[in-house]
Motif scaffolding. Structure first.
Motif, PDB file in Angstrom:
ATOM      1  N   ILE A  76       0.839  -1.204   0.000  1.00  0.00           N
ATOM      2  CA  ILE A  76       0.000   0.000   0.000  1.00  0.00           C
ATOM      3  C   ILE A  76       0.877   1.258   0.000  1.00  0.00           C
ATOM      4  O   ILE A  76       0.573   2.248  -0.679  1.00  0.00           O
ATOM      5  CB  ILE A  76      -0.948  -0.009   1.208  1.00  0.00           C
ATOM      6  N   LYS A  77       1.974   1.219   0.751  1.00  0.00           N
ATOM      7  CA  LYS A  77       2.851   2.386   0.856  1.00  0.00           C
ATOM      8  C   LYS A  77       3.876   2.464  -0.265  1.00  0.00           C
ATOM      9  O   LYS A  77       4.767   3.323  -0.228  1.00  0.00           O
ATOM     10  CB  LYS A  77       3.565   2.360   2.215  1.00  0.00           C
ATOM     11  N   SER A  78       3.774   1.586  -1.234  1.00  0.00           N
ATOM     12  CA  SER A  78       4.768   1.573  -2.310  1.00  0.00           C
ATOM     13  C   SER A  78       4.579   2.755  -3.250  1.00  0.00           C
ATOM     14  O   SER A  78       3.483   3.314  -3.382  1.00  0.00           O
ATOM     15  CB  SER A  78       4.675   0.255  -3.092  1.00  0.00           C
ATOM     16  N   ARG A  79       5.657   3.121  -3.906  1.00  0.00           N
ATOM     17  CA  ARG A  79       5.612   4.216  -4.874  1.00  0.00           C
ATOM     18  C   ARG A  79       4.720   3.864  -6.058  1.00  0.00           C
ATOM     19  O   ARG A  79       4.083   4.739  -6.673  1.00  0.00           O
ATOM     20  CB  ARG A  79       7.024   4.538  -5.339  1.00  0.00           C
ATOM     21  N   ASN A  80       4.661   2.589  -6.393  1.00  0.00           N
ATOM     22  CA  ASN A  80       3.831   2.158  -7.525  1.00  0.00           C
ATOM     23  C   ASN A  80       2.364   2.513  -7.290  1.00  0.00           C
ATOM     24  O   ASN A  80       1.684   3.037  -8.185  1.00  0.00           O
ATOM     25  CB  ASN A  80       4.000   0.655  -7.729  1.00  0.00           C
ATOM     26  N   ILE A  81       1.851   2.224  -6.093  1.00  0.00           N
ATOM     27  CA  ILE A  81       0.458   2.555  -5.780  1.00  0.00           C
ATOM     28  C   ILE A  81       0.257   4.065  -5.785  1.00  0.00           C
ATOM     29  O   ILE A  81      -0.750   4.582  -6.296  1.00  0.00           O
ATOM     30  CB  ILE A  81       0.057   1.958  -4.419  1.00  0.00           C
ATOM     31  N   ALA A  82       1.215   4.808  -5.209  1.00  0.00           N
ATOM     32  CA  ALA A  82       1.081   6.264  -5.167  1.00  0.00           C
ATOM     33  C   ALA A  82       1.066   6.854  -6.576  1.00  0.00           C
ATOM     34  O   ALA A  82       0.290   7.777  -6.872  1.00  0.00           O
ATOM     35  CB  ALA A  82       2.219   6.863  -4.347  1.00  0.00           C
ATOM     36  N   LEU A  83       1.899   6.352  -7.472  1.00  0.00           N
ATOM     37  CA  LEU A  83       1.907   6.839  -8.854  1.00  0.00           C
ATOM     38  C   LEU A  83       0.592   6.531  -9.556  1.00  0.00           C
ATOM     39  O   LEU A  83       0.097   7.345 -10.357  1.00  0.00           O
ATOM     40  CB  LEU A  83       3.074   6.211  -9.613  1.00  0.00           C
ATOM     41  N   LYS A  84       0.010   5.367  -9.267  1.00  0.00           N
ATOM     42  CA  LYS A  84      -1.284   5.040  -9.852  1.00  0.00           C
ATOM     43  C   LYS A  84      -2.378   5.993  -9.362  1.00  0.00           C
ATOM     44  O   LYS A  84      -3.268   6.381 -10.125  1.00  0.00           O
ATOM     45  CB  LYS A  84      -1.655   3.591  -9.528  1.00  0.00           C
ATOM     46  N   VAL A  85      -2.307   6.380  -8.083  1.00  0.00           N
ATOM     47  CA  VAL A  85      -3.262   7.333  -7.538  1.00  0.00           C
ATOM     48  C   VAL A  85      -3.107   8.688  -8.238  1.00  0.00           C
ATOM     49  O   VAL A  85      -4.097   9.343  -8.610  1.00  0.00           O
ATOM     50  CB  VAL A  85      -3.079   7.473  -6.014  1.00  0.00           C
ATOM     51  N   VAL A  86      -1.859   9.102  -8.428  1.00  0.00           N
ATOM     52  CA  VAL A  86      -1.600  10.381  -9.101  1.00  0.00           C
ATOM     53  C   VAL A  86      -2.172  10.366 -10.510  1.00  0.00           C
ATOM     54  O   VAL A  86      -2.833  11.309 -10.961  1.00  0.00           O
ATOM     55  CB  VAL A  86      -0.090  10.675  -9.114  1.00  0.00           C
ATOM     56  N   ASN A  87      -1.936   9.271 -11.236  1.00  0.00           N
ATOM     57  CA  ASN A  87      -2.433   9.186 -12.615  1.00  0.00           C
ATOM     58  C   ASN A  87      -3.948   9.051 -12.663  1.00  0.00           C
ATOM     59  O   ASN A  87      -4.609   9.591 -13.552  1.00  0.00           O
ATOM     60  CB  ASN A  87      -1.774   8.002 -13.323  1.00  0.00           C
ATOM     61  N   GLN A  88      -4.515   8.314 -11.713  1.00  0.00           N
ATOM     62  CA  GLN A  88      -5.963   8.119 -11.718  1.00  0.00           C
ATOM     63  C   GLN A  88      -6.714   9.424 -11.481  1.00  0.00           C
ATOM     64  O   GLN A  88      -7.721   9.709 -12.126  1.00  0.00           O
ATOM     65  CB  GLN A  88      -6.348   7.082 -10.655  1.00  0.00           C
ATOM     66  N   LEU A  89      -6.225  10.227 -10.537  1.00  0.00           N
ATOM     67  CA  LEU A  89      -6.911  11.476 -10.192  1.00  0.00           C
ATOM     68  C   LEU A  89      -6.441  12.658 -11.026  1.00  0.00           C
ATOM     69  O   LEU A  89      -6.966  13.772 -10.865  1.00  0.00           O
ATOM     70  CB  LEU A  89      -6.706  11.776  -8.705  1.00  0.00           C
ATOM     71  N   GLY A  90      -5.451  12.444 -11.885  1.00  0.00           N
ATOM     72  CA  GLY A  90      -4.967  13.542 -12.720  1.00  0.00           C
ATOM     73  C   GLY A  90      -4.351  14.664 -11.921  1.00  0.00           C
ATOM     74  O   GLY A  90      -4.541  15.856 -12.245  1.00  0.00           O
ATOM     75  N   LEU A  91      -3.599  14.331 -10.878  1.00  0.00           N
ATOM     76  CA  LEU A  91      -3.026  15.355 -10.011  1.00  0.00           C
ATOM     77  C   LEU A  91      -1.868  16.087 -10.659  1.00  0.00           C
ATOM     78  O   LEU A  91      -1.374  17.081 -10.107  1.00  0.00           O
ATOM     79  CB  LEU A  91      -2.558  14.710  -8.693  1.00  0.00           C
ATOM     80  N   THR A  92      -1.392  15.596 -11.802  1.00  0.00           N
ATOM     81  CA  THR A  92      -0.277  16.272 -12.462  1.00  0.00           C
ATOM     82  C   THR A  92      -0.725  17.518 -13.229  1.00  0.00           C
ATOM     83  O   THR A  92       0.120  18.275 -13.706  1.00  0.00           O
ATOM     84  CB  THR A  92       0.419  15.299 -13.423  1.00  0.00           C
ATOM     85  N   ARG A  93      -2.042  17.689 -13.357  1.00  0.00           N
ATOM     86  CA  ARG A  93      -2.515  18.896 -14.022  1.00  0.00           C
ATOM     87  C   ARG A  93      -2.123  20.115 -13.191  1.00  0.00           C
ATOM     88  O   ARG A  93      -2.205  20.088 -11.951  1.00  0.00           O
ATOM     89  CB  ARG A  93      -4.028  18.853 -14.217  1.00  0.00           C
ATOM     90  N   PRO A  94      -1.722  21.187 -13.827  1.00  0.00           N
ATOM     91  CA  PRO A  94      -1.229  22.364 -13.065  1.00  0.00           C
ATOM     92  C   PRO A  94      -2.231  22.881 -12.056  1.00  0.00           C
ATOM     93  O   PRO A  94      -1.859  23.213 -10.921  1.00  0.00           O
ATOM     94  CB  PRO A  94      -0.944  23.388 -14.162  1.00  0.00           C
ATOM     95  N   GLU A  95      -3.526  22.930 -12.441  1.00  0.00           N
ATOM     96  CA  GLU A  95      -4.504  23.478 -11.504  1.00  0.00           C
ATOM     97  C   GLU A  95      -4.677  22.576 -10.283  1.00  0.00           C
ATOM     98  O   GLU A  95      -4.840  23.050  -9.163  1.00  0.00           O
ATOM     99  CB  GLU A  95      -5.850  23.689 -12.203  1.00  0.00           C
ATOM    100  N   GLU A  96      -4.611  21.255 -10.508  1.00  0.00           N
ATOM    101  CA  GLU A  96      -4.730  20.327  -9.380  1.00  0.00           C
ATOM    102  C   GLU A  96      -3.516  20.427  -8.467  1.00  0.00           C
ATOM    103  O   GLU A  96      -3.629  20.408  -7.235  1.00  0.00           O
ATOM    104  CB  GLU A  96      -4.890  18.895  -9.898  1.00  0.00           C
ATOM    105  N   ALA A  97      -2.326  20.487  -9.046  1.00  0.00           N
ATOM    106  CA  ALA A  97      -1.108  20.555  -8.243  1.00  0.00           C
ATOM    107  C   ALA A  97      -1.064  21.827  -7.416  1.00  0.00           C
ATOM    108  O   ALA A  97      -0.663  21.832  -6.237  1.00  0.00           O
ATOM    109  CB  ALA A  97       0.114  20.461  -9.150  1.00  0.00           C
TER     110      ALA A  97
END
Length: 462
Positions: A76-97
């Protein structure tokens, strides 16, 4: 310093202590009030995992697998899961970040890893001690965002558990599919060897053929035993007939020999009567004597014929015995050859059976692993999804005030003793004794507090 001195110092410096404590509590309260509020959202997961070896198919309950819960927490605490969460929620978009993390990309290439690290820093995993429940907690100033992140971690962990389960099954299915091809070739080769061997040896039913030949061998052996007994008897009769033909039982029971013996005895009796009445030269005597000789000659001829017949019968028996011996030996060789052929055929059949069993086992495991590889069912169930909280989880005002009060009291006492160190006062008779090194003779109490005067005489304090 004793307890009385300590209490007197606290009494004398109580203003410093109270002021310090008040300032500390006030400062902590102000800081706590102006601290940004953080909301925590918790998702509860139920783990009902059973480990399975994809090759052998053996199932191991999770309770028997050491470190299972710790492994799931690390996943659960792995970077792989965290990256999937980032991609799923689209947190890399400038407005979200900018909105949730107050950062901007600015051309950085590792924005995904940066956001993943920020998510993991606010993530808390708490396993249950007595059950298979894991709680995923995420803290954020936005309660809705905190619930979304916690649920996203749970969803991606559930999906990752499926992937971690089906990936070995898919690899095992690929391995089994290759093994099926190899085992199928082995089975066909073993069956071809068996068929070719049966055709070369003309085997239709090896068990039945072997039983028939064994019965013939037993029959021939029985006949040989009988003929051997007969041969022994024939040899004995032949020996008796050859050495003493006239005394041989076979000769004696011959009806012709018996008749000739009777005739010879009658002729000899008649000759004896004539010899009493007539001389040897008398024609009747000569005729009777010739009759006796003729009968004896016929008897000898008949005895010789019977003896020769016994010899011929013995020879026939010996010849029959020899023939049966040869047939028995040939039949033995035939039975042994059939046994060898049957054994070789049995070995080839066993090769076919072993290849068939291996083929069946691998085919069964291939079917199981293929179904497991195509299954999207997870052993992780979401027990309680995270929901936005109305009350913040931090800062905790009451707890901070209590801690500030305790720390203020400790600091106030420390400042009070520091002030006492720089401005030492005499507050009790122990201070006089220790500071002036003089005995205390009396204590005068103020009348406003006590009307009595206590005189302490002849008393010395060291």
């Amino acid at each position: 310093m004793n307890l009385l001195q300590f209490l007197l110092i606290l009494k004398a410096r109580y203003k410093i202590i109270l002021v310090t404590c008040f300032i500390t509590v006030f400062t902590a309260t102000v800081i706590t009030i102006f601290l940004p509020k953080s909301y925590s959202a918790t998702t509860s997961l139920l783990l009902n995992y059973k480990g399975m070896d994809p090759v052998t198919g053996m199932v191991f309950p999770a309770q028997l697998m050491p470190g299972y819960m710790a492994t799931q927490i690390e996943i659960i605490k792995s970077r792989n899961i965290a990256l999937k969460v980032v991609n799923q929620l689209g947190l890399t978009r400038p407005e979200e970040a900018k909105e949730h993390f107050h950062i901007s990309n600015n051309g950085k290439k590792d924005i995904n890893n940066l956001l993943a690290n920020l998510l993991l820093s606010k993530l808390t995993i708490k396993p249950s001690k007595e059950s298979s429940v894991i709680e995923i907690t995420f803290s954020n100033p936005d309660p809705d965002f905190a619930a979304i992140i916690a649920n996203s971690f749970a969803d991606n962990y559930q999906q990752a558990s499926i992937e971690l389960k089906i990936e070995p099954a898919q690899k095992a299915a690929g391995y089994f599919s290759k093994q099926i091809i190899i085992l199928k070739d082995n089975l066909e080769q073993a069956q071809a060897r068996l068929t070719k061997y049966q055709q070369e040896k003309g085997i239709t039913n090896p068990e039945q053929n072997s039983d028939v030949e064994i019965m013939r061998l037993n029959e021939l052996s029985s006949q040989l035993s009988e003929i051997q007994v007969a041969a022994i008897d024939a040899q004995s009769r032949q020996s008796a007939a050859r050495n003493h033909a006239s005394e041989s039982p076979d000769v004696a029971i011959n009806p012709i020999v018996q008749k000739l013996r009777l005739d010879a005895a009658s002729a000899e009796s008649k000759l004896a009567e004539i010899s009493l009445q007539l001389g040897e030269n008398h024609p009747q005597y000569q005729s009777a004597k010739a009759q006796v000789n003729k009968i004896k000659s016929q008897l000898q001829v008949e005895i010789s014929r019977v003896a020769n017949s016994i010899s011929r019968s013995s020879n026939i028996t010996e010849q029959r015995e020899a023939e049966l011996r040869v047939q028995v030996e040939l039949q033995k060789q035939k039975v042994l050859e059939l046994n060898r052929t049957r054994d070789e055929s049995t070995l080839l059949k066993k090769d076919v059976e072993i290849a068939q069993r291996a083929m069946d086992t691998v085919t069964q495991r291939f079917g199981q692993t293929r179904i497991e590889g195509e299954s999207n069912q997870s052993d992780i169930a979401i027990l309680n999804p995270a929901i936005p909280q109305e009350t913040p989880s931090s800062p905790k005002v009451f707890l901070n005030i209590v801690l500030a009060f305790v720390m203020g009291g400790i600091l106030g006492i420390g400042f009070g003793f520091l002030a006492e160190l720089f401005d030492r006062r005499i507050r009790c008779r122990e201070d006089i004794v220790n500071t002036l090194d003089m005995p205390v003779l009396a204590i005068i109490v103020s009348k406003s507090k006590n009307k009595d005067i206590n005189l302490l005489t002849n008393q010395t304090y060291q």
